[in-house]
Each structure stands twice: as structure tokens, then as C-alpha cells.
Write an enzyme that holds these catalytic residues in place. Sequence first.
Site, PDB file in Angstrom:
ATOM      1  N   LYS A 186       0.822  -1.317  -0.058  1.00  0.00           N
ATOM      2  CA  LYS A 186      -0.081  -0.099   0.078  1.00  0.00           C
ATOM      3  C   LYS A 186       0.812   1.119   0.013  1.00  0.00           C
ATOM      4  CE  LYS A 186      -2.162  -1.130   3.874  1.00  0.00           C
ATOM      5  NZ  LYS A 186      -1.611  -2.248   4.251  1.00  0.00           N
ATOM      6  N   ARG A 208      -9.403   0.680   9.251  1.00  0.00           N
ATOM      7  CA  ARG A 208      -8.978  -0.627   9.572  1.00  0.00           C
ATOM      8  C   ARG A 208     -10.123  -1.405  10.605  1.00  0.00           C
ATOM      9  NH1 ARG A 208      -2.920   0.181   9.222  1.00  0.00           N
ATOM     10  NH2 ARG A 208      -1.930  -1.796   9.589  1.00  0.00           N
ATOM     11  N   ARG A 241      11.905  -6.447   4.787  1.00  0.00           N
ATOM     12  CA  ARG A 241      11.711  -4.935   5.260  1.00  0.00           C
ATOM     13  C   ARG A 241      12.063  -4.488   6.341  1.00  0.00           C
ATOM     14  NH1 ARG A 241       5.624  -1.973   4.842  1.00  0.00           N
ATOM     15  NH2 ARG A 241       5.356  -2.931   6.834  1.00  0.00           N
ATOM     16  N   ARG A 246      11.779  -1.470  11.793  1.00  0.00           N
ATOM     17  CA  ARG A 246      10.309  -1.486  12.648  1.00  0.00           C
ATOM     18  C   ARG A 246      10.392  -2.702  13.217  1.00  0.00           C
ATOM     19  NH1 ARG A 246       5.529  -0.340   8.450  1.00  0.00           N
ATOM     20  NH2 ARG A 246       4.495  -1.371   9.966  1.00  0.00           N
ATOM     21  N   ARG A 280      -0.442  -9.392  13.340  1.00  0.00           N
ATOM     22  CA  ARG A 280      -1.025  -8.374  12.684  1.00  0.00           C
ATOM     23  C   ARG A 280      -2.094  -8.731  11.458  1.00  0.00           C
ATOM     24  NH1 ARG A 280       4.549  -5.741  10.839  1.00  0.00           N
ATOM     25  NH2 ARG A 280       3.424  -4.033   9.577  1.00  0.00           N
TER      26      ARG A 280
HETATM   27  P1  AMP Z   1       1.163   0.227   8.974  1.00  0.00           P
HETATM   28  O1  AMP Z   1       2.284   0.983   8.766  1.00  0.00           O
HETATM   29  O2  AMP Z   1      -0.225   0.562   8.456  1.00  0.00           O
HETATM   30  O3  AMP Z   1       1.509  -1.333   8.904  1.00  0.00           O
HETATM   31  O4  AMP Z   1       0.633   0.110  10.688  1.00  0.00           O
HETATM   32  C1  AMP Z   1       1.589   0.066  11.623  1.00  0.00           C
HETATM   33  C2  AMP Z   1       0.749  -0.135  13.066  1.00  0.00           C
HETATM   34  O5  AMP Z   1       0.185   1.197  13.450  1.00  0.00           O
HETATM   35  C3  AMP Z   1      -0.453  -0.973  12.989  1.00  0.00           C
HETATM   36  O6  AMP Z   1      -0.119  -2.340  13.125  1.00  0.00           O
HETATM   37  C4  AMP Z   1      -1.387  -0.379  13.991  1.00  0.00           C
HETATM   38  O7  AMP Z   1      -0.886  -0.741  15.320  1.00  0.00           O
HETATM   39  C5  AMP Z   1      -1.123   0.847  13.836  1.00  0.00           C
HETATM   40  N1  AMP Z   1      -2.177   1.418  13.033  1.00  0.00           N
HETATM   41  C6  AMP Z   1      -2.034   1.834  11.733  1.00  0.00           C
HETATM   42  N2  AMP Z   1      -3.091   2.468  11.245  1.00  0.00           N
HETATM   43  C7  AMP Z   1      -3.970   1.928  12.068  1.00  0.00           C
HETATM   44  C8  AMP Z   1      -5.397   2.028  12.120  1.00  0.00           C
HETATM   45  N3  AMP Z   1      -6.077   2.559  11.205  1.00  0.00           N
HETATM   46  N4  AMP Z   1      -6.044   1.707  13.152  1.00  0.00           N
HETATM   47  C9  AMP Z   1      -5.371   1.341  14.196  1.00  0.00           C
HETATM   48  N5  AMP Z   1      -4.072   1.093  14.374  1.00  0.00           N
HETATM   49  C10 AMP Z   1      -3.416   1.499  13.337  1.00  0.00           C
END
Ligand code: AMP
Length: 368
Positions: free
Chosen positions: A192, A267, A306, A312, A324
Site C-alpha cells: 500500500k 482498519r 523490510r 520497525r 497483525r
Molecule cells: P502500518 O504501517 O499501516 O502497517 O501500521 C503499523 C501499525 O500502526 C499497525 O499495526 C497499528 O498498530 C497502527 N495503525 C496504523 N493504522 C491504524 C489504524 N487505522 N487503526 C489502528 N491502528 C493503526
Amino acid sequence: MIQLHDKFFKPFISEKEIQQAVKRIADAVALDYKDQTPIFVGVLNGSFMFVADFLKAYQYPCEVSFVKLSSYHGLTSTGIVETLLDLPDNIGGRSVIILEDIIDTGRTLKELVHLFSNTNVKEFKIASLFYKSEVYNGEYAIDYFGLKIPDRFIVGYGLDYNELGRNLKEVYQLNQKHMINLVLFGKPGAGKGTQAEFLKEKYNLKHISTGDLFRYNMKNNTELGQLAKSYINKGDLVPDEVTIKMLQDDVEKNPDASGFIFDGFPRTTAQAKALDTFLTTKGMKIDATIALEANDEILIQRLLERGKVSGRADDQDEDKIRNRFDEYNQKTAPLKDFYEEQGKFHSVNGIGAIDEITMRLGKVIEEL
Ligand code: AMP
């Protein structure tokens, strides 16, 4: 261009054109009523400027009064018309001419007609400065109007956007760009973020990644970052209230954007609903939700790779990655149905070369 609250407006009808229209109405009304003493009833708040200029242009015996109704909130007519200030009580047997700033759908007018139908006025007529003939339901005849206008949101010369803009001497219209708002959907590692970087350039969109926003806050050790950290590092979702608020703040920071790519948001169903409600208040909507599809084993490999460079914590440990995915399956996957019901869900094969996938996404976007 002027800004009122979060929106931009551009000039539409000049002061001179307005004054000419007001004079035309006053002259037409005078032809019919100069030998009587009609009562002009202005409809507040929007008509106050029109009423004042109309009366200056109408130099024959007359009386003036006001009623107050309301049906607008934000940019759209809510359909609920309230009477806030009722009719004067000396109107029995008199000729009443309603002075409206604008005739739109006709809902306010219906309420006015209803108000007058309970009185014993001799007759009543409707004069409106602006008239949106394309959207008017046509229920009642508009006896006098100044200018026909297309169905645009206008402010100025008494008309407001959430109470601002009434004092402008000329009329402005909403500077409505054609927006595209996309949700990029898919499991962690689906690509994404990578694809958003290309799409934002190609379609001139603002990319909002809630994951990036959280990481930025964590890096800067803000209050929000401290709060989010414990969830993120385990691979859990951050609570909805926190995430929704953060997302809304970021959209509001970009009033000029010609559209958004939402990446990693919504989400949960609560987030998707909150997003729809929030966008509606801004006169915006989601145009499409595009899912990048790939299977878990490929995604796990991508994320571990990654993790070696991104640093991360949630990318470096297979258990966290699986957690996740569990969060995704339980809380995020149901959004597919949510968007399918709205006819907005599209799916794209997320496996292949990056530019091939960008092309697949572009094809969906260009067909919107
Ligand atoms: P991402 O970079 O999109 O994979 O997000 C990393 C982490 O940020 C996720 O595993 C969640 O802990 C938190 N996070 C990101 N976006 C959301 C969301 N829309 N709702 C809740 N937690 C989020």
C-alpha cells in the site's frame, strides 16, 4: 479566491450584477403594487442584504417585516426547516410579498407557503434574488426572481457558509475541484505504502498513512506516539478514538488537496463509518477502495525483508507479523463487505513488478 472555514470560494456574481438584479425585481414589483401598501416579508437570515437594497430601490408606500427559517447546515440543505421567528400579526387582508435571497430545492418555500396558508392575507407573492431553477421542485410559482443560477453552493450578499461570508458585497461560489479519494486496502506488506508513493504523484493526491503518522509521533516521542507505541510494537491496532482523531486532524491540515489516498485507514468498521461521516461534513466522499491481494507466505517474506532495513519492531518478528494478520482478519477484512455494499470495492493482484501493479491500480482509478 477567499477562504471561509475550511473551504475556498471564487468570485461568481459581481456587486453590479446583483444591484441590477435587485433593481429589476423592485421595478417589476412596483408595476404591480405601487398603488397599494404591500408588506414585504424578508426571510432571515440570508435575505437581509437583499431586503435592504430592495427597499432602497422600491420608493413607494410599503411595510417591512421578517420571518426566520432555517434548513441549511454546512453545504447541504438538511431538509429540516424550523420556524424561528413567526409571521407578523397585522397581515390580514394585505398583499404580502416574500423576499427570499435564494430559491433552492423549495423546501423552505413549502414551509413559508404553509405559514401563510394559515393566515387570511389577501394574496402573497414570492420574489427571490437568486433562483436555482435546475433543482427547484416547481411546487409553487416564483413570481419574481433576479437571476437564475446553476446548482452551485454560493456565499456572500447575505448568504453564508456556516455563518461566515454574509457580509461580502458580491457572491462567491465554492471552488469545487474534482476530488478523488481512495482507500488502499490490504494486509500489512501488501504494498500500500509503495503504491501510494506512485499514485500520489500520478494523480496529484495527498497520501495519508496512519502507520506513518504513528511512527512519526513515536520518533518524536509525542504524547500520541507514547500512547500508540505499546499497541504498535505488539502488532495490535491502536484504539479507534485515537486513530480517527489523528486522521481527521491530518485531513483538515490539507484543505487544498485535490484528493486523498488513505493508506492503512480505515482498519475497523467503526473507522470506516467515522470516515464516511467526517467526509460528508466536508462535502467529500470515498470514490473507491482498492485492495492489493497477496498471500500470507509472500507477505511474511516481504515484511521480514523490510524489517532488516526499516528497523520497525513490528516487521522483525514473525509472531508479531502473524498477530497483525490476525488483527487484519478479525477487524479489517469485514470492511470488504462494507465497501462492496456501497459498490466501491475493487481488487487488484498485488503480486508482480511494482510498476505493473501501479498500472493495474491506475486502470481501476481511471475507470472511476
Ligand atoms: P502500518 O504501517 O499501516 O502497517 O501500521 C503499523 C501499525 O500502526 C499497525 O499495526 C497499528 O498498530 C497502527 N495503525 C496504523 N493504522 C491504524 C489504524 N487505522 N487503526 C489502528 N491502528 C493503526
